[in-house]
Design an enzyme around this catalytic site. Structure first.
Site, mmCIF file in Angstrom:
data_model
loop_
_atom_site.group_PDB
_atom_site.id
_atom_site.type_symbol
_atom_site.label_atom_id
_atom_site.label_comp_id
_atom_site.label_asym_id
_atom_site.label_seq_id
_atom_site.Cartn_x
_atom_site.Cartn_y
_atom_site.Cartn_z
ATOM 1 N N ASP B 92 1.099 -1.155 -0.228
ATOM 2 C CA ASP B 92 0.196 -0.122 0.087
ATOM 3 C C ASP B 92 0.794 1.275 0.136
ATOM 4 O OD1 ASP B 92 0.844 -0.526 2.280
ATOM 5 O OD2 ASP B 92 -0.817 -0.450 3.717
ATOM 6 N N SER B 93 0.393 2.970 0.073
ATOM 7 C CA SER B 93 1.042 3.602 -0.116
ATOM 8 C C SER B 93 1.154 4.248 0.926
ATOM 9 C CB SER B 93 0.210 4.943 -0.710
ATOM 10 O OG SER B 93 -0.342 4.968 0.223
ATOM 11 N N PHE B 96 -3.055 5.016 4.760
ATOM 12 C CA PHE B 96 -4.048 3.985 5.365
ATOM 13 C C PHE B 96 -3.366 3.856 6.767
ATOM 14 C CE2 PHE B 96 -6.224 1.013 7.832
ATOM 15 C CZ PHE B 96 -7.498 0.935 7.291
ATOM 16 N N GLY B 221 -11.503 3.360 1.038
ATOM 17 C CA GLY B 221 -12.097 4.091 1.830
ATOM 18 C C GLY B 221 -13.409 3.432 2.282
ATOM 19 N N ASP B 271 -7.785 -7.795 0.448
ATOM 20 C CA ASP B 271 -6.819 -8.024 1.463
ATOM 21 C C ASP B 271 -7.311 -7.050 2.717
ATOM 22 O OD1 ASP B 271 -6.247 -5.029 1.284
ATOM 23 O OD2 ASP B 271 -5.085 -5.303 3.593
#
Lengths: 376, 376
Positions: B92-93, B96, B221, B271
């Site tokens: 992921d970036s 989150f 989201g 995930d």
């Protein structure tokens, strides 16, 4: 149970042999991984069997008696059925944990009344009940109920305690003879030599234990804080008295170097929480010495955990990765360290055995203990 | 990266296909076990590969950036080399976790300044730095830097945030195009649909993301507290707009029933920490429903953890034994529950795929979700 010595080292008292139980053969000398609650902490039963290739495990009567309770395990058909470990098991008598963990109320000649360290509930252990519980658990080797004296210990107390331990032994043996195994396979009872670090008491105890002609003999009350030299001296003294043809179990010992020294003195069996507990804290035992894997120096070391190691974790993981997992508090760090350290201990016992067979154990041991104690 | 759809379910929007990366093939639909710090908690990398037979794992940029640091992982040759997992990885970036864990200082159009949840140190993430870090980590699939809005969320905030997420996406794409992979294999960047639970924003976002013609598309989201029905409605709406021929990844979802419902809506990738985190707390997902293994009712249940289960832990351990380990707080309990639950999730995805191939997914799904939600 059957024990035979197949090789004797010409340069020491080391022996290599086979111990055969109803759950299979164990080659000696051996180390028993400690499965406190019926399983080795942080390790799958399958991995203990197939990767570590342990041939026997130890479990703690005190813990199993309190949780899940003897009745649950007996209901499962014994500990082997309960935890799914189908190779030999040894259980201790519960005595050691009563002294080290429980809130003791009272030791009398009859037995010990203590409070659980978990919920404060009150329990009563006697030599007879310790045997009954171990009959329910169904381990292949079970232990006499003794008092493990602390170190240092007053001579008078050690003497009085030893006398009680011997009286308790007689009651254990009598009760053992009067009762049957419960799960369809035979059990052997080992008496325990006590006497603190007093030579006369240890000699007296060793002679008493030798006179019982049991399937094997244990030495307790060592590795409780005394200097290693004192432990070796007492072990040597006691081994000189115990019957040559019976397996000898040194309880709660020790570091890799301790194991090799005591094999040289004639010990065949060991158990200890050092490889598992210290492993969970980041201490790794290797062929080249001891690693504190949390140390900054491993941060960018992408070499395998132990080159040439023979469990999967040694080659699967790098030092840098395992350090990272420890720093993050990841459970996997404890799992890897446990797998590595137990794999190392089992490997070390196999190597010792090989050198006993080849007749050069004493020389190999002398070189090895220096390497094993080195801090990397 | 190459994605092909091989089967479509006639009774729903479910699809089955193959995703091919430089680290191998992943069959869709699939679930990615979460390896927060580079490894799935309580599970050996070997077991993830050989027992669970996961074909891809997810790892968290935020965590790896903080510990051990991007430089260490880049020095190892990327995350695959660092953790020894040689199959596909998605990262992921970091966005989150910045919102959910870090102490946020400030979100601006430029990026986010935040304080580490570990030591309070100050860091600055931008769309460009999130790409740079993911280039260093070297996952096969990397994610755009977005803002994941909480639920519930004011319409005006969601709208403003979405607009920023889209501007950040353009910067991510531009920076991605300007930079190269660092470790010798290609990486694909997935943009993320946001817009909270507002239909118009979600449609607008889905159209914007679809227009980018990326290798795949993600929906973020969701599963942040809104009712499941709302999540399904938004997912369905968005899937109707996203390109048919691209893989679709629904981030952070969900329970076994959630997965089947969303596969029916056209999702290919998932995930979630539910199987691992809930597992560590004693919640086991099975083919017949949900078990709280700590419950007294399992105390004397000596049946296997899951009869017919296809990971070793299902047959190796009994319910009574696993309950005992949980009650004792043994780490092995978390290891077993993790292995079981991930094994179950991977099995469920395989079954879903099989039913899509056979054309009866919709019917099977309808029966299955009822069973899966049952409390045993």
């Amino acid at each position: 149970m059957n024990f035979s010595i197949e090789h004797r080292d010409p340069g020491s008292s080391a022996r290599a042999g086979s111990l055969i139980t109803d759950h299979g053969l164990v080659r000696t000398p051996f180390f028993m991984p400690v499965g406190t609650a019926g399983a080795v902490k942080a390790m799958h039963i399958r991995d203990l069997r197939e990767d570590i290739r342990a041939e026997i495990m130890l479990s703690n009567t005190y813990h199993l008696y309190l949780r899940p309770g003897t009745k649950v395990i007996a209901g499962a058909g014994g500990l082997h059925k309960f935890n799914g470990w189908d190779k030999p098991i040894l259980t201790d008598s519960g005595g050691f944990q009563i002294y080290s963990l429980a809130h003791i109320r009272k030791i009398t000649d009859d037995g010990v009344i203590f409070q659980s360290h978990i919920d404060g509930s009150r329990h009563h252990f006697t030599p007879e009940s310790a045997i009954d519980i171990q009959r329910d658990l169904g381990a292949d080797i079970i232990m006499a109920f003794d008092e493990c004296t602390p170190w240092p210990c007053e001579y008078e107390y050690a003497k009085k305690s030893l006398s009680r331990t011997h009286r308790w032994l007689d009651r254990c043996l009598e009760h053992f003879d009067k009762t049957d195994c419960k799960h369809g396979y035979t059990q052997s009872l080992f008496p325990i030599v006590q006497g603190s670090t007093f030579e006369d008491l240890r000699m007296q105890s060793a002679e008493y234990i030798a006179s019982k002609d049991s399937a094997g003999c244990a030495i307790g009350g060592l590795s409780v804080g005394e200097p290693a030299e004192m432990m070796y001296a007492i072990t040597s003294l006691v081994c000189g008295i115990l019957p040559q043809e019976k397996p000898r179990y040194l309880m709660g010992v020790g570091t890799p170097a301790n194991l090799l020294e005591c094999i040289a003195l004639g010990i065949d069996m060991f158990d200890c929480v050092i490889p598992t507990r210290n492993g969970r804290n980041g201490m790794l035992f290797t062929r080249d010495g001891i690693i504190n894997i949390k140390n900054e120096k491993w941060k960018n070391d992408f070499s395998p955990l132990e080159q040439g190691g023979d469990v999967f974790a040694d080659l699967q993981y790098t030092k840098a990765f395992v350090r990272h997992l420890f720093i993050c508090g990841e459970m996997l760090s404890a799992m890897i360290a446990t797998t590595h350290n137990l794999g190392f201990y089992i490997w070390l016992m196999k190597e010792a055995r090989k050198h006993i067979q080849e007749g050069d154990f004493a020389k190999w041991k002398a070189e090895m203990v220096i390497k094993l104690m080195r801090r990397l």
